[in-house]
Design a protein around this motif. Structure first.
Motif, PDB file in Angstrom:
ATOM      1  N   SER A 356       1.022  -1.304   0.023  1.00 31.88           N
ATOM      2  CA  SER A 356       0.016  -0.063   0.080  1.00 31.88           C
ATOM      3  C   SER A 356       0.978   1.437  -0.111  1.00 31.88           C
ATOM      4  O   SER A 356       0.344   2.344  -0.717  1.00 31.88           O
ATOM      5  CB  SER A 356      -0.862   0.193   1.133  1.00 31.88           C
ATOM      6  OG  SER A 356      -1.994  -0.841   1.019  1.00 31.88           O
ATOM      7  N   THR A 357       2.025   1.277   0.630  1.00 26.72           N
ATOM      8  CA  THR A 357       2.851   2.235   0.589  1.00 26.72           C
ATOM      9  C   THR A 357       3.448   2.794  -0.747  1.00 26.72           C
ATOM     10  O   THR A 357       3.503   3.830  -0.956  1.00 26.72           O
ATOM     11  CB  THR A 357       4.053   2.266   1.887  1.00 26.72           C
ATOM     12  OG1 THR A 357       3.734   1.904   2.775  1.00 26.72           O
ATOM     13  CG2 THR A 357       5.245   3.339   1.650  1.00 26.72           C
ATOM     14  N   ARG A 360       0.437   4.538  -2.312  1.00 24.96           N
ATOM     15  CA  ARG A 360       0.476   5.996  -1.692  1.00 24.96           C
ATOM     16  C   ARG A 360       1.653   6.847  -2.174  1.00 24.96           C
ATOM     17  O   ARG A 360       1.365   7.815  -2.382  1.00 24.96           O
ATOM     18  CB  ARG A 360       0.176   5.792  -0.373  1.00 24.96           C
ATOM     19  CG  ARG A 360      -0.984   5.185   0.188  1.00 24.96           C
ATOM     20  CD  ARG A 360      -0.820   5.021   1.731  1.00 24.96           C
ATOM     21  NE  ARG A 360      -1.148   6.264   2.255  1.00 24.96           N
ATOM     22  CZ  ARG A 360      -2.114   6.725   2.709  1.00 24.96           C
ATOM     23  NH1 ARG A 360      -3.191   6.393   2.124  1.00 24.96           N
ATOM     24  NH2 ARG A 360      -2.168   8.225   3.196  1.00 24.96           N
ATOM     25  N   THR A 363       0.920   7.863  -5.790  1.00 20.80           N
ATOM     26  CA  THR A 363      -0.121   8.903  -6.156  1.00 20.80           C
ATOM     27  C   THR A 363       0.402  10.139  -5.107  1.00 20.80           C
ATOM     28  O   THR A 363      -0.544  11.262  -4.817  1.00 20.80           O
ATOM     29  CB  THR A 363      -1.378   8.424  -5.619  1.00 20.80           C
ATOM     30  OG1 THR A 363      -1.314   7.917  -4.126  1.00 20.80           O
ATOM     31  CG2 THR A 363      -1.900   7.463  -6.521  1.00 20.80           C
ATOM     32  N   LEU A 365       0.189  10.493  -1.853  1.00 21.54           N
ATOM     33  CA  LEU A 365      -0.190  10.364  -0.550  1.00 21.54           C
ATOM     34  C   LEU A 365       0.688  10.329   0.239  1.00 21.54           C
ATOM     35  O   LEU A 365       0.389  10.599   1.570  1.00 21.54           O
ATOM     36  CB  LEU A 365      -1.449   9.466  -0.590  1.00 21.54           C
ATOM     37  CG  LEU A 365      -2.577   9.918  -1.502  1.00 21.54           C
ATOM     38  CD1 LEU A 365      -3.625   8.496  -1.467  1.00 21.54           C
ATOM     39  CD2 LEU A 365      -3.330  11.038  -1.023  1.00 21.54           C
ATOM     40  N   ASP A 480      -6.049  -0.798  -4.436  1.00 26.89           N
ATOM     41  CA  ASP A 480      -5.392  -1.147  -3.255  1.00 26.89           C
ATOM     42  C   ASP A 480      -6.407  -2.140  -2.386  1.00 26.89           C
ATOM     43  O   ASP A 480      -7.426  -1.532  -1.497  1.00 26.89           O
ATOM     44  CB  ASP A 480      -5.088   0.095  -2.119  1.00 26.89           C
ATOM     45  CG  ASP A 480      -4.350  -0.288  -0.935  1.00 26.89           C
ATOM     46  OD1 ASP A 480      -3.961  -1.387  -0.882  1.00 26.89           O
ATOM     47  OD2 ASP A 480      -3.887   0.369  -0.185  1.00 26.89           O
TER      48      ASP A 480
END
Length: 606
Positions: A356-357, A360, A363, A365, A480
């Motif tokens: 997930s990192t 992120r 994008t 985030l 995700d």
């Protein structure tokens, strides 16, 4: 397994009907349920969300609110009718004669008390014993559920345990008073595949050691095949089919049973398939099946739409005097890959591995520490805020929990129109027309625009989030864990929708998941992650047919297979937790080398 014809059932449920008070009327949620659980037997209740599985278990435990629920019929536990007991007598039954473990252990464990205290409390509540005796028994229970260093971990709090280890603590608490019946309500749904395998093996082993009966509630037919002697299929509050698990799997009669089985992703089903392939969808009423067509659009490999090189993302840990840097979480370490137009690249691995990192970071985030991310040749990391705003038209993200992604106070129409208007793509009328068109694209009706998120099912909410991600006509979508929380047939529908959209719009997907069977179905290429690093990457068929890295093989071995012949199988998966990605300040990661083991197939050298 004892002769079930010669003994009395541990649990006998007859004509169970559970109703809830709604707008002044009683509405039946479970209707006329009857079944037995014999000594030492595992009975699975299977069905989708809303079918009445969990309400059945909560009715047995008498955990429903008395003011808004009504339970009719009989529930005999060792010959004692639980519906005739007062609340004081029922409290003595719970945890003593029958125990229950739930899907999410963090909602069941008290975050302010140590694990040792909570298990000791479960013991002293039902049995007279001293503090020293309770401590000794707590250690024995933790060792019984295979928690390493049990003595040292007594003083730790729930947040210091991984998800799988917290679920083991819940099982230890449930076993504290040696119940004759264990009710397990979706105990593995939220867990990674390897941790799920450990929990299933643990329940089987404990059942053999203690002769305990298990009522196992799930929507995962792969889990049912591996753990259940008999299976009850629920649909819209009723048992539509029940019988021996092997008979249900091989000779299931009801259309809904066949629909559930057809939607189960089977590892190995894509052997010799060049392109991703849709799931077959069986109508739960008619039993008619759709043909699982392949996604036959070739990937455009002229130049990557997204390039990631030597990406490093770390989260600093401050502590001590003056908030000095005590180290960092090395979430992503030296990761490189390309994503091509029309391609699905899947990132797989357990929770905490950095999947997930990466999404992120791409994008923005999360802020990378070093490396480069290029989208259509433009450097994402060095972009200014206006440029980054422009970038997000081209790359969108779909998250695991659609309810948390939608504003509960805004209508679906407002949620879909917001990105269109924020990026000044047109007038409100044009935004409304685009929102209506997108709802139709994802299989929903445009007249739903005025509804709120709570008025939709989980699968419908995820479709809405997919529609919102398409509002700005992106080239890349980061999905995700976008189907992980969905029931099996809804998962199949959403995966088919993603493949349909990819075929029509030539989208590129970075598909983040721990579900290997789904990944095999949707991917062109697969990257396997462990502790922030890619340990193996290659074409989907190469990864699944010829896995090279030990961790990839471990992931494959842990996938539940919907075959009742595996009922007594043990995976022998190590009970160790995923290693921590936390490193001390000044730590320099070792240089990793990769070996080519086939065309486009690379594995990290050990």
């Amino acid at each position: 397994m004892p002769d079930i014809n010669a003994v009395q059932p541990v649990l006998s449920v007859r004509n169970l009907t559970t109703s809830f008070l709604s707008n002044g009327d009683w509405k039946d949620v479970v209707r006329d349920m009857s079944f037995d659980v014999m000594p030492g037997e595992t009975v699975a209740i299977v069905g989708e969300s809303g079918s009445g599985k969990s309400v059945t278990s909560l009715s047995i435990m008498r955990l429903l609110a008395r003011t808004s629920s009504r339970i009719d019929g009989s529930i005999l536990l060792n010959g004692k009718d639980l519906l005739n007991l007062d609340e004081e007598a029922m409290r003595k039954v719970r945890g003593n004669d029958v125990a229950m473990i739930f899907q999410e252990p963090m909602t069941s464990l008290n975050p302010v008390f140590t694990i040792g205290r909570q298990i000791s409390e479960a013991l002293t509540c039902h049995r007279p014993m001293s503090a020293a005796e309770a401590r000794a028994e707590t250690i024995r229970l933790l060792e019984k559920v295979r928690i390493p260093n049990a003595v040292q971990r007594l003083k730790e709090y729930p947040h210091q345990f991984s998800g799988g280890m917290r679920q083991r603590v819940m099982i230890a608490m449930a076993l504290a008073s040696k119940p004759k019946l264990l009710i397990a309500d979706e105990p593995t749904t939220a867990l990674d595949v390897t941790i799920q395998g450990q929990i299933l093996d643990l329940i089987k082993t404990l059942q053999e050691e203690d002769g305990m009966s298990v009522l196992f509630i799930t929507h995962d037919m792969g889990v049912v095949a591996e753990i259940a002697d008999r299976t009850i299929v629920m649909y819209r509050g009723e048992a539509v089919e029940s019988g021996d698990t092997a008979d249900i799997f091989h000779r299931g009669q009801h259309p809904y049973t066949r629909a559930l089985l057809s939607a189960v992703p089977k590892l190995g089903s894509m052997t010799n398939e060049k392109y991703p392939r849709r799931f077959p969808i069986v109508d739960p009423v008619t039993g008619l099946s759709s043909e699982p067509t392949a996604l036959e659009r070739p990937v455009e490999v002229d130049h990557p739409v997204l390039q990631v090189k030597n990406l490093v993302t770390r989260y600093p840990l401050a502590g001590g005097f003056f908030g000095r840097n005590n180290g960092a979480v090395h979430a992503v370490e030296n990761v490189s890959f390309d994503l091509f137009q029309g391609e699905t690249l899947s990132l797989v691995g357990e929770s905490g591995c950095g999947k997930s990192t990466i999404g992120r970071s791409i994008t923005r985030l999360a802020t990378p520490k070093s490396g480069s991310i290029e989208m259509d040749g433009r450097d994402v990391i060095s972009m200014s805020r206006p440029d980054l705003r422009e970038l997000r038209k081209s790359i969108q993200m779909i998250f695991q929990d659609p309810f948390a992604s939608l504003n509960p106070r805004a209508t679906i129409g407002e949620a879909l129109m917001e990105p269109f208007l924020a990026h000044k793509r047109g007038t409100r009328q044009q935004a409304r027309e685009k929102a209506a068109h997108l709802l139709a694209e994802v299989g929903l009706s445009p007249d739903m625009l005025k509804r709120y998120p709570h008025e939709f099912s989980g699968g419908q909410r995820q479709r809405i989030c997919i529609a919102r991600a398409l509002t700005l006509d992106p080239k890349v979508i980061v999905a995700d864990e976008s189907v992980s929380a969905l029931d099996v047939s809804i998962k199949a529908q959403v995966v088919n929708l993603l493949l349909d959209l990819q075929e029509r719009l030539n989208l590129s997907y970075l598909f983040i998941s721990h579900d290997m069977a789904v990944v095999e179905r949707v991917s062109h290429r697969v990257a396997v992650m462990y502790l922030g690093e890619i340990v193996e990457i290659g074409p989907r068929e190469a990864i699944f047919a010829n896995p090279q890295h030990a961790y990839t093989k471990k992931l494959m071995a842990a996938v539940p297979v919907p075959d009742p012949a595996r009922r007594n199988m043990r995976r022998k998966i190590a009970n160790d937790e995923l290693k921590s990605p936390v490193r001390p300040a000044g730590f320099v990661p070792p240089t990793r080398n990769y070996t080519s083991v086939g065309e486009g197939h690379y594995v990290q050298a050990s």
